[in-house]
Write an enzyme that holds these catalytic residues in place. Structure first.
Site, PDB file in Angstrom:
ATOM      1  N   LYS A  70     -37.032 -11.002 -17.214  1.00 31.08           N
ATOM      2  CA  LYS A  70     -36.578 -12.390 -17.398  1.00 31.08           C
ATOM      3  C   LYS A  70     -35.591 -12.561 -18.559  1.00 31.08           C
ATOM      4  O   LYS A  70     -34.699 -13.398 -18.486  1.00 31.08           O
ATOM      5  CB  LYS A  70     -37.772 -13.321 -17.600  1.00 31.08           C
ATOM      6  N   ASP A 115     -39.344 -22.176 -14.575  1.00 33.26           N
ATOM      7  CA  ASP A 115     -40.768 -22.055 -14.942  1.00 33.26           C
ATOM      8  C   ASP A 115     -41.272 -23.286 -15.697  1.00 33.26           C
ATOM      9  O   ASP A 115     -42.325 -23.841 -15.381  1.00 33.26           O
ATOM     10  CB  ASP A 115     -40.991 -20.828 -15.833  1.00 33.26           C
TER      11      ASP A 115
HETATM   12  P1  NAP Z   1     -45.968 -12.157 -22.317  1.00 30.39           P
HETATM   13  O1  NAP Z   1     -44.502 -12.130 -22.510  1.00 30.39           O
HETATM   14  O2  NAP Z   1     -46.771 -10.896 -22.278  1.00 30.39           O
HETATM   15  O3  NAP Z   1     -46.547 -13.127 -23.465  1.00 30.39           O
HETATM   16  C1  NAP Z   1     -47.915 -13.293 -23.723  1.00 30.39           C
HETATM   17  C2  NAP Z   1     -48.113 -13.425 -25.227  1.00 30.39           C
HETATM   18  O4  NAP Z   1     -49.485 -13.687 -25.492  1.00 30.39           O
HETATM   19  C3  NAP Z   1     -47.747 -12.157 -25.998  1.00 30.39           C
HETATM   20  O5  NAP Z   1     -47.027 -12.503 -27.156  1.00 30.39           O
HETATM   21  C4  NAP Z   1     -49.131 -11.585 -26.339  1.00 30.39           C
HETATM   22  O6  NAP Z   1     -49.111 -10.796 -27.506  1.00 30.39           O
HETATM   23  C5  NAP Z   1     -49.910 -12.842 -26.573  1.00 30.39           C
HETATM   24  N1  NAP Z   1     -51.355 -12.668 -26.486  1.00 30.39           N
HETATM   25  C6  NAP Z   1     -52.074 -11.797 -25.741  1.00 30.39           C
HETATM   26  N2  NAP Z   1     -53.402 -11.987 -25.942  1.00 30.39           N
HETATM   27  C7  NAP Z   1     -53.523 -12.993 -26.830  1.00 30.39           C
HETATM   28  C8  NAP Z   1     -54.642 -13.654 -27.458  1.00 30.39           C
HETATM   29  N3  NAP Z   1     -55.904 -13.319 -27.181  1.00 30.39           N
HETATM   30  N4  NAP Z   1     -54.413 -14.651 -28.325  1.00 30.39           N
HETATM   31  C9  NAP Z   1     -53.154 -15.008 -28.643  1.00 30.39           C
HETATM   32  N5  NAP Z   1     -52.050 -14.424 -28.092  1.00 30.39           N
HETATM   33  C10 NAP Z   1     -52.233 -13.425 -27.203  1.00 30.39           C
HETATM   34  O7  NAP Z   1     -46.315 -12.899 -20.947  1.00 30.39           O
HETATM   35  P2  NAP Z   1     -45.519 -14.123 -20.250  1.00 30.39           P
HETATM   36  O8  NAP Z   1     -44.455 -13.621 -19.369  1.00 30.39           O
HETATM   37  O9  NAP Z   1     -45.183 -15.139 -21.284  1.00 30.39           O
HETATM   38  O10 NAP Z   1     -46.685 -14.676 -19.292  1.00 30.39           O
HETATM   39  C11 NAP Z   1     -47.872 -15.224 -19.840  1.00 30.39           C
HETATM   40  C12 NAP Z   1     -48.809 -15.611 -18.711  1.00 30.39           C
HETATM   41  O11 NAP Z   1     -48.235 -16.653 -17.929  1.00 30.39           O
HETATM   42  C13 NAP Z   1     -49.124 -14.461 -17.740  1.00 30.39           C
HETATM   43  O12 NAP Z   1     -50.477 -14.478 -17.431  1.00 30.39           O
HETATM   44  C14 NAP Z   1     -48.308 -14.798 -16.527  1.00 30.39           C
HETATM   45  O13 NAP Z   1     -48.919 -14.308 -15.349  1.00 30.39           O
HETATM   46  C15 NAP Z   1     -48.317 -16.321 -16.570  1.00 30.39           C
HETATM   47  N6  NAP Z   1     -47.160 -16.936 -15.870  1.00 30.39           N
HETATM   48  C16 NAP Z   1     -47.435 -17.776 -14.824  1.00 30.39           C
HETATM   49  C17 NAP Z   1     -46.386 -18.387 -14.158  1.00 30.39           C
HETATM   50  C18 NAP Z   1     -46.691 -19.307 -13.010  1.00 30.39           C
HETATM   51  O14 NAP Z   1     -45.769 -19.651 -12.255  1.00 30.39           O
HETATM   52  N7  NAP Z   1     -47.921 -19.767 -12.853  1.00 30.39           N
HETATM   53  C19 NAP Z   1     -45.055 -18.139 -14.533  1.00 30.39           C
HETATM   54  C20 NAP Z   1     -44.813 -17.277 -15.621  1.00 30.39           C
HETATM   55  C21 NAP Z   1     -45.895 -16.678 -16.264  1.00 30.39           C
HETATM   56  P3  NAP Z   1     -48.918  -9.179 -27.328  1.00 30.39           P
HETATM   57  O15 NAP Z   1     -47.613  -8.983 -26.647  1.00 30.39           O
HETATM   58  O16 NAP Z   1     -48.961  -8.713 -28.728  1.00 30.39           O
HETATM   59  O17 NAP Z   1     -50.068  -8.731 -26.479  1.00 30.39           O
END
Ligand code: NAP
Length: 274
Positions: A71, A107
């Site tokens: 992305k 999104d």
């Molecule tokens: P990402 O880039 O991996 O970001 C997640 C963040 O959360 C990272 O900075 C991670 O840190 C942090 N994190 C992990 N565990 C944590 C905890 N216990 N407490 C606090 N922070 C924590 O993922 P993303 O692309 O933003 O996506 C996030 C979620 O949204 C995913 O589950 C994805 O499936 C969902 N999503 C859904 C949609 C939809 O259409 N429904 C669209 C986009 C995304 P680290 O990197 O240090 O682990």
């Protein structure tokens, strides 16, 4: 659905993509409207992203969705970035306008539409977001325009700071989870909950029944289950997935999408036995 020599191709680039529900959602919408389009998935390893983007032009795809891990990285290979996607710093939808590739982010708007259909108002509301990745950024960008305050917490404090600094002044960092008690809306934007055994990112004792609890993951995570037991209104990520797809569909085709057909396709794909 019949594929002919004239069928216009859209799809998804990401890695992995096999799990995606988007083909079911978009193909059912094309079929319902009798549009000669199809949607397929393209697994693209990170090292092949530039080639893949050139392929969109070379093969004349009408557009693609972009998912993890591309992305942010895709931006530098596109010709133009819509101003909102530029501020968010991530693209999840590309439109091929006669060879010109334009990047959008649907999104955050998708999440807002999901709140809207659940009649959630943001006026004078405090929002607490857990996670400071790409999804949190897209969501916080729009929430900050309507909510009183948006607090961001991430296990990596630097990530939370970087996210808040790029957005409006009402987006602030929360070092711990305690401020959840004062929030009206709490959002899990971490991947915690994707695996069945994942714990909740929030201890249930911090939740109160007046709060709205959202998870961007599109199934009933432990976080949502525990919030439901507390009596909170819960919203999973299926609505966000649906609406980001609705907006992408409209960008590719210029046609109003059949939202309920798309919702049903998602629910059927998620629960084939229902
Ligand atoms: P990402 O880039 O991996 O970001 C997640 C963040 O959360 C990272 O900075 C991670 O840190 C942090 N994190 C992990 N565990 C944590 C905890 N216990 N407490 C606090 N922070 C924590 O993922 P993303 O692309 O933003 O996506 C996030 C979620 O949204 C995913 O589950 C994805 O499936 C969902 N999503 C859904 C949609 C939809 O259409 N429904 C669209 C986009 C995304 P680290 O990197 O240090 O682990």
């Amino acid at each position: 659905m019949t594929i002919t020599g004239k069928t216009k191709v859209t799809g998804l680039i990401g890695y992995p993509v096999e799990h995606s529900l988007s083909p079911a959602m978009h193909n059912s919408a094309f079929l319902a409207l009798g549009l000669d389009y199809c949607y397929v998935t393209f697994p693209v390893e990170p090292s092949r992203l530039e080639d893949a983007v050139r392929g969109i032009r070379a093969l004349g795809l009408k557009g693609v969705n972009v998912t993890i891990p591309h992305k942010e990285a895709v931006i530098k290979f596109l010709d133009r970035i819509d101003s909102e996607a530029k501020e968010i710093g991530a693209v999840n939808t590309v439109v091929n306008k006669e060879g010109l590739l334009i990047g959008y982010n649907t999104d955050g708007r998708g999440f807002m539409a999901s709140l809207n259909e659940n009649c959630i108002s943001l006026k004078n509301r405090k929002v607490f977001i857990i996670g400071a990745g790409g999804a949190a950024r897209a969501v916080a960008y729009y929430l900050s325009m309507e909510a009183e305050e948006v607090l961001i917490h991430d296990i990596d404090l630097r990530k939370a700071k970087a996210l808040s600094e790029g957005l409006r002044g009402n987006v602030r960092v929360s070092e711990g989870l305690n401020m959840i008690k004062d929030a009206d809306i709490i959002i899990n934007a971490t991947p915690l909950g994707l695996k069945p055994d994942d714990p909740s990112p929030v201890p249930p004792e911090l939740l109160k029944k007046e709060q709205v609890v959202c998870d961007l993951i599109y199934k009933k995570t432990r976080f949502l289950q525990e919030a439901e037991l507390k009596g909170c209104l819960t919203i999973d990520g299926l609505g966000m997935l649906l609406w980001q797809g609705v907006f992408a569909f409209e960008l590719w085709t210029g046609v109003k999408p059949p939202v309920e057909v798309m919702r049903k396709a998602l629910l059927d794909a998620l629960n084939p036995d229902r």
